[in-house]
Design a protein around this motif. Structure first.
Motif, PDB file in Angstrom:
ATOM      1  N   ARG A 108      22.735  46.629  50.375  1.00 17.68           N
ATOM      2  CA  ARG A 108      22.656  47.331  49.086  1.00 17.68           C
ATOM      3  C   ARG A 108      23.520  46.573  48.087  1.00 17.68           C
ATOM      4  O   ARG A 108      24.690  46.321  48.356  1.00 17.68           O
ATOM      5  CB  ARG A 108      23.143  48.767  49.229  1.00 17.68           C
ATOM      6  CG  ARG A 108      22.230  49.624  50.076  1.00 17.68           C
ATOM      7  CD  ARG A 108      22.867  50.974  50.402  1.00 17.68           C
ATOM      8  NE  ARG A 108      22.024  51.745  51.295  1.00 17.68           N
ATOM      9  CZ  ARG A 108      22.042  51.626  52.623  1.00 17.68           C
ATOM     10  NH1 ARG A 108      22.844  50.759  53.200  1.00 17.68           N
ATOM     11  NH2 ARG A 108      21.250  52.367  53.376  1.00 17.68           N
ATOM     12  N   ASN A 117      19.893  47.345  44.125  1.00 13.57           N
ATOM     13  CA  ASN A 117      18.808  46.835  44.963  1.00 13.57           C
ATOM     14  C   ASN A 117      19.086  47.177  46.420  1.00 13.57           C
ATOM     15  O   ASN A 117      20.204  46.986  46.900  1.00 13.57           O
ATOM     16  CB  ASN A 117      18.682  45.316  44.848  1.00 13.57           C
ATOM     17  CG  ASN A 117      18.517  44.848  43.423  1.00 13.57           C
ATOM     18  OD1 ASN A 117      18.117  45.600  42.542  1.00 13.57           O
ATOM     19  ND2 ASN A 117      18.838  43.589  43.176  1.00 13.57           N
ATOM     20  N   THR A 118      18.084  47.639  47.127  1.00 13.50           N
ATOM     21  CA  THR A 118      18.199  47.889  48.566  1.00 13.50           C
ATOM     22  C   THR A 118      17.249  46.948  49.284  1.00 13.50           C
ATOM     23  O   THR A 118      16.056  46.886  48.957  1.00 13.50           O
ATOM     24  CB  THR A 118      17.857  49.350  48.911  1.00 13.50           C
ATOM     25  OG1 THR A 118      18.717  50.211  48.170  1.00 13.50           O
ATOM     26  CG2 THR A 118      18.035  49.615  50.395  1.00 13.50           C
ATOM     27  N   PHE A 119      17.803  46.204  50.244  1.00  9.59           N
ATOM     28  CA  PHE A 119      17.044  45.219  51.024  1.00  9.59           C
ATOM     29  C   PHE A 119      17.123  45.586  52.501  1.00  9.59           C
ATOM     30  O   PHE A 119      18.098  46.173  52.948  1.00  9.59           O
ATOM     31  CB  PHE A 119      17.647  43.813  50.879  1.00  9.59           C
ATOM     32  CG  PHE A 119      17.614  43.239  49.500  1.00  9.59           C
ATOM     33  CD1 PHE A 119      16.619  42.352  49.127  1.00  9.59           C
ATOM     34  CD2 PHE A 119      18.600  43.548  48.570  1.00  9.59           C
ATOM     35  CE1 PHE A 119      16.600  41.790  47.860  1.00  9.59           C
ATOM     36  CE2 PHE A 119      18.599  42.991  47.304  1.00  9.59           C
ATOM     37  CZ  PHE A 119      17.594  42.116  46.945  1.00  9.59           C
ATOM     38  N   ASP A 137      14.374  41.406  52.522  1.00 11.89           N
ATOM     39  CA  ASP A 137      13.326  41.726  51.554  1.00 11.89           C
ATOM     40  C   ASP A 137      13.632  43.066  50.908  1.00 11.89           C
ATOM     41  O   ASP A 137      14.132  43.987  51.567  1.00 11.89           O
ATOM     42  CB  ASP A 137      11.953  41.780  52.228  1.00 11.89           C
ATOM     43  CG  ASP A 137      11.419  40.397  52.568  1.00 11.89           C
ATOM     44  OD1 ASP A 137      11.764  39.433  51.863  1.00 11.89           O
ATOM     45  OD2 ASP A 137      10.651  40.282  53.541  1.00 11.89           O
ATOM     46  N   SER A 138      13.298  43.193  49.641  1.00 10.05           N
ATOM     47  CA  SER A 138      13.589  44.422  48.901  1.00 10.05           C
ATOM     48  C   SER A 138      12.781  45.593  49.433  1.00 10.05           C
ATOM     49  O   SER A 138      11.642  45.444  49.867  1.00 10.05           O
ATOM     50  CB  SER A 138      13.326  44.231  47.410  1.00 10.05           C
ATOM     51  OG  SER A 138      11.974  43.918  47.179  1.00 10.05           O
ATOM     52  N   PHE A 141      14.484  49.821  44.321  1.00  8.57           N
ATOM     53  CA  PHE A 141      15.332  49.467  43.192  1.00  8.57           C
ATOM     54  C   PHE A 141      15.702  50.737  42.438  1.00  8.57           C
ATOM     55  O   PHE A 141      14.912  51.675  42.365  1.00  8.57           O
ATOM     56  CB  PHE A 141      14.591  48.553  42.202  1.00  8.57           C
ATOM     57  CG  PHE A 141      14.149  47.245  42.782  1.00  8.57           C
ATOM     58  CD1 PHE A 141      15.051  46.231  43.002  1.00  8.57           C
ATOM     59  CD2 PHE A 141      12.818  47.027  43.091  1.00  8.57           C
ATOM     60  CE1 PHE A 141      14.638  45.016  43.522  1.00  8.57           C
ATOM     61  CE2 PHE A 141      12.395  45.825  43.612  1.00  8.57           C
ATOM     62  CZ  PHE A 141      13.309  44.818  43.835  1.00  8.57           C
ATOM     63  N   SER A 146       9.664  49.687  40.622  1.00  2.42           N
ATOM     64  CA  SER A 146       9.441  49.424  42.046  1.00  2.42           C
ATOM     65  C   SER A 146       8.272  48.482  42.289  1.00  2.42           C
ATOM     66  O   SER A 146       8.005  48.105  43.422  1.00  2.42           O
ATOM     67  CB  SER A 146       9.206  50.737  42.795  1.00  2.42           C
ATOM     68  OG  SER A 146      10.388  51.491  42.781  1.00  2.42           O
ATOM     69  N   GLN A 149       9.420  42.805  43.360  1.00  3.50           N
ATOM     70  CA  GLN A 149       9.898  42.508  44.707  1.00  3.50           C
ATOM     71  C   GLN A 149      11.010  41.473  44.598  1.00  3.50           C
ATOM     72  O   GLN A 149      11.024  40.661  43.658  1.00  3.50           O
ATOM     73  CB  GLN A 149       8.780  41.954  45.585  1.00  3.50           C
ATOM     74  CG  GLN A 149       7.698  42.967  45.890  1.00  3.50           C
ATOM     75  CD  GLN A 149       6.638  42.363  46.798  1.00  3.50           C
ATOM     76  OE1 GLN A 149       6.406  41.158  46.821  1.00  3.50           O
ATOM     77  NE2 GLN A 149       5.990  43.227  47.566  1.00  3.50           N
ATOM     78  N   ALA A 150      11.922  41.504  45.564  1.00  3.62           N
ATOM     79  CA  ALA A 150      13.017  40.536  45.588  1.00  3.62           C
ATOM     80  C   ALA A 150      13.267  40.108  47.031  1.00  3.62           C
ATOM     81  O   ALA A 150      12.950  40.837  47.972  1.00  3.62           O
ATOM     82  CB  ALA A 150      14.274  41.138  44.981  1.00  3.62           C
ATOM     83  N   ARG A 151      13.809  38.928  47.161  1.00  5.42           N
ATOM     84  CA  ARG A 151      14.155  38.396  48.492  1.00  5.42           C
ATOM     85  C   ARG A 151      15.492  37.663  48.384  1.00  5.42           C
ATOM     86  O   ARG A 151      15.715  36.881  47.459  1.00  5.42           O
ATOM     87  CB  ARG A 151      13.080  37.440  48.981  1.00  5.42           C
ATOM     88  CG  ARG A 151      13.419  36.803  50.335  1.00  5.42           C
ATOM     89  CD  ARG A 151      12.274  35.978  50.877  1.00  5.42           C
ATOM     90  NE  ARG A 151      11.187  36.881  51.235  1.00  5.42           N
ATOM     91  CZ  ARG A 151       9.901  36.584  51.079  1.00  5.42           C
ATOM     92  NH1 ARG A 151       9.525  35.440  50.558  1.00  5.42           N
ATOM     93  NH2 ARG A 151       8.973  37.448  51.436  1.00  5.42           N
TER      94      ARG A 151
END
Length: 193
Positions: A108, A117-119, A137-138, A141, A146, A149-151
């Motif tokens: 987090r 962000n929570t991954f 990987d996300s 948010f 939502s 996407q994030a990595r």
């Protein structure tokens, strides 16, 4: 009398055996759910490049709350430059935890801009030719759509050096690198918990 002595002796042997068995079980190493993060613990300095421009980064990782979590603090400084005319200082605080139900690490991140962000851990950690990596990987948010996407990826070059790549994917588009940071352990620091 002999029967009583014999049953007491058997009971004592059983208790002793169970005690030894209990000690043997206690001595067995429990798997550490955050073991993949142990190599982070300490202080780091690095350089970063990407969308915000070129900058310098200071970061620290430490165990908190009886080693149940790993906390990361980060300050990135990007001076004024053609890519970022005003320059900027970015801060974020991260907490890594272990989700027992899913058997994976959760990350987090709390950003100074107000994003949270929570991954989730995407791939198992694996040593390949002396190198290990972690990928997150996300999942969710706060204060961002939502549909993004994030990595967050980490490649460990050694115990004292790693590369972090942060990628973003706008809605309906592929991932692209937002920033790439190269960290080296600050060996002059006595901060090694």
């Amino acid at each position: 009398m002999m029967k009583s002595w014999l049953s007491n002796a058997v009971a004592a042997v059983l208790l002793c055996g169970m005690g030894l068995c209990g000690l043997a079980h206690a001595a067995e190493a429990k798997p550490e759910p955050l073991a993949a993060l142990a190599r982070f613990i300490g202080e780091w300095t690095g350089v970063s490049s990407g969308e915000p421009g070129d900058g310098e980064v200071m970061r620290s990782y430490r165990y908190i709350m009886n080693k149940r979590y790993v906390q990361e603090t980060n300050i990135s400084r990007y001076p004024a430059q053609p890519k970022n005319k005003g320059g900027e200082v970015h801060e974020h605080l991260s907490v890594f935890s272990h989700d027992k139900a899913r058997k994976l690490i959760v990350l987090r991140q709390f950003h100074i801009e107000g994003f949270v962000n929570t991954f989730r851990q995407a791939l198992p950690t694996e040593d390949v030719e002396g190198k290990a990596s972690l990928v997150f990987d996300s999942e969710a948010f706060e204060n961002l759509s939502s549909s993004w996407q994030a990595r967050e990826s980490y490649e460990f070059l050694s115990d004292d050096e790693f590369i972090e790549v942060f990628e973003l994917a706008p809605p309906g588009k592929p991932f692209s690198v937002y920033s790439r940071s190269h960290f080296k352990r600050n060996v002059t620091s006595d901060y090694m918990q």
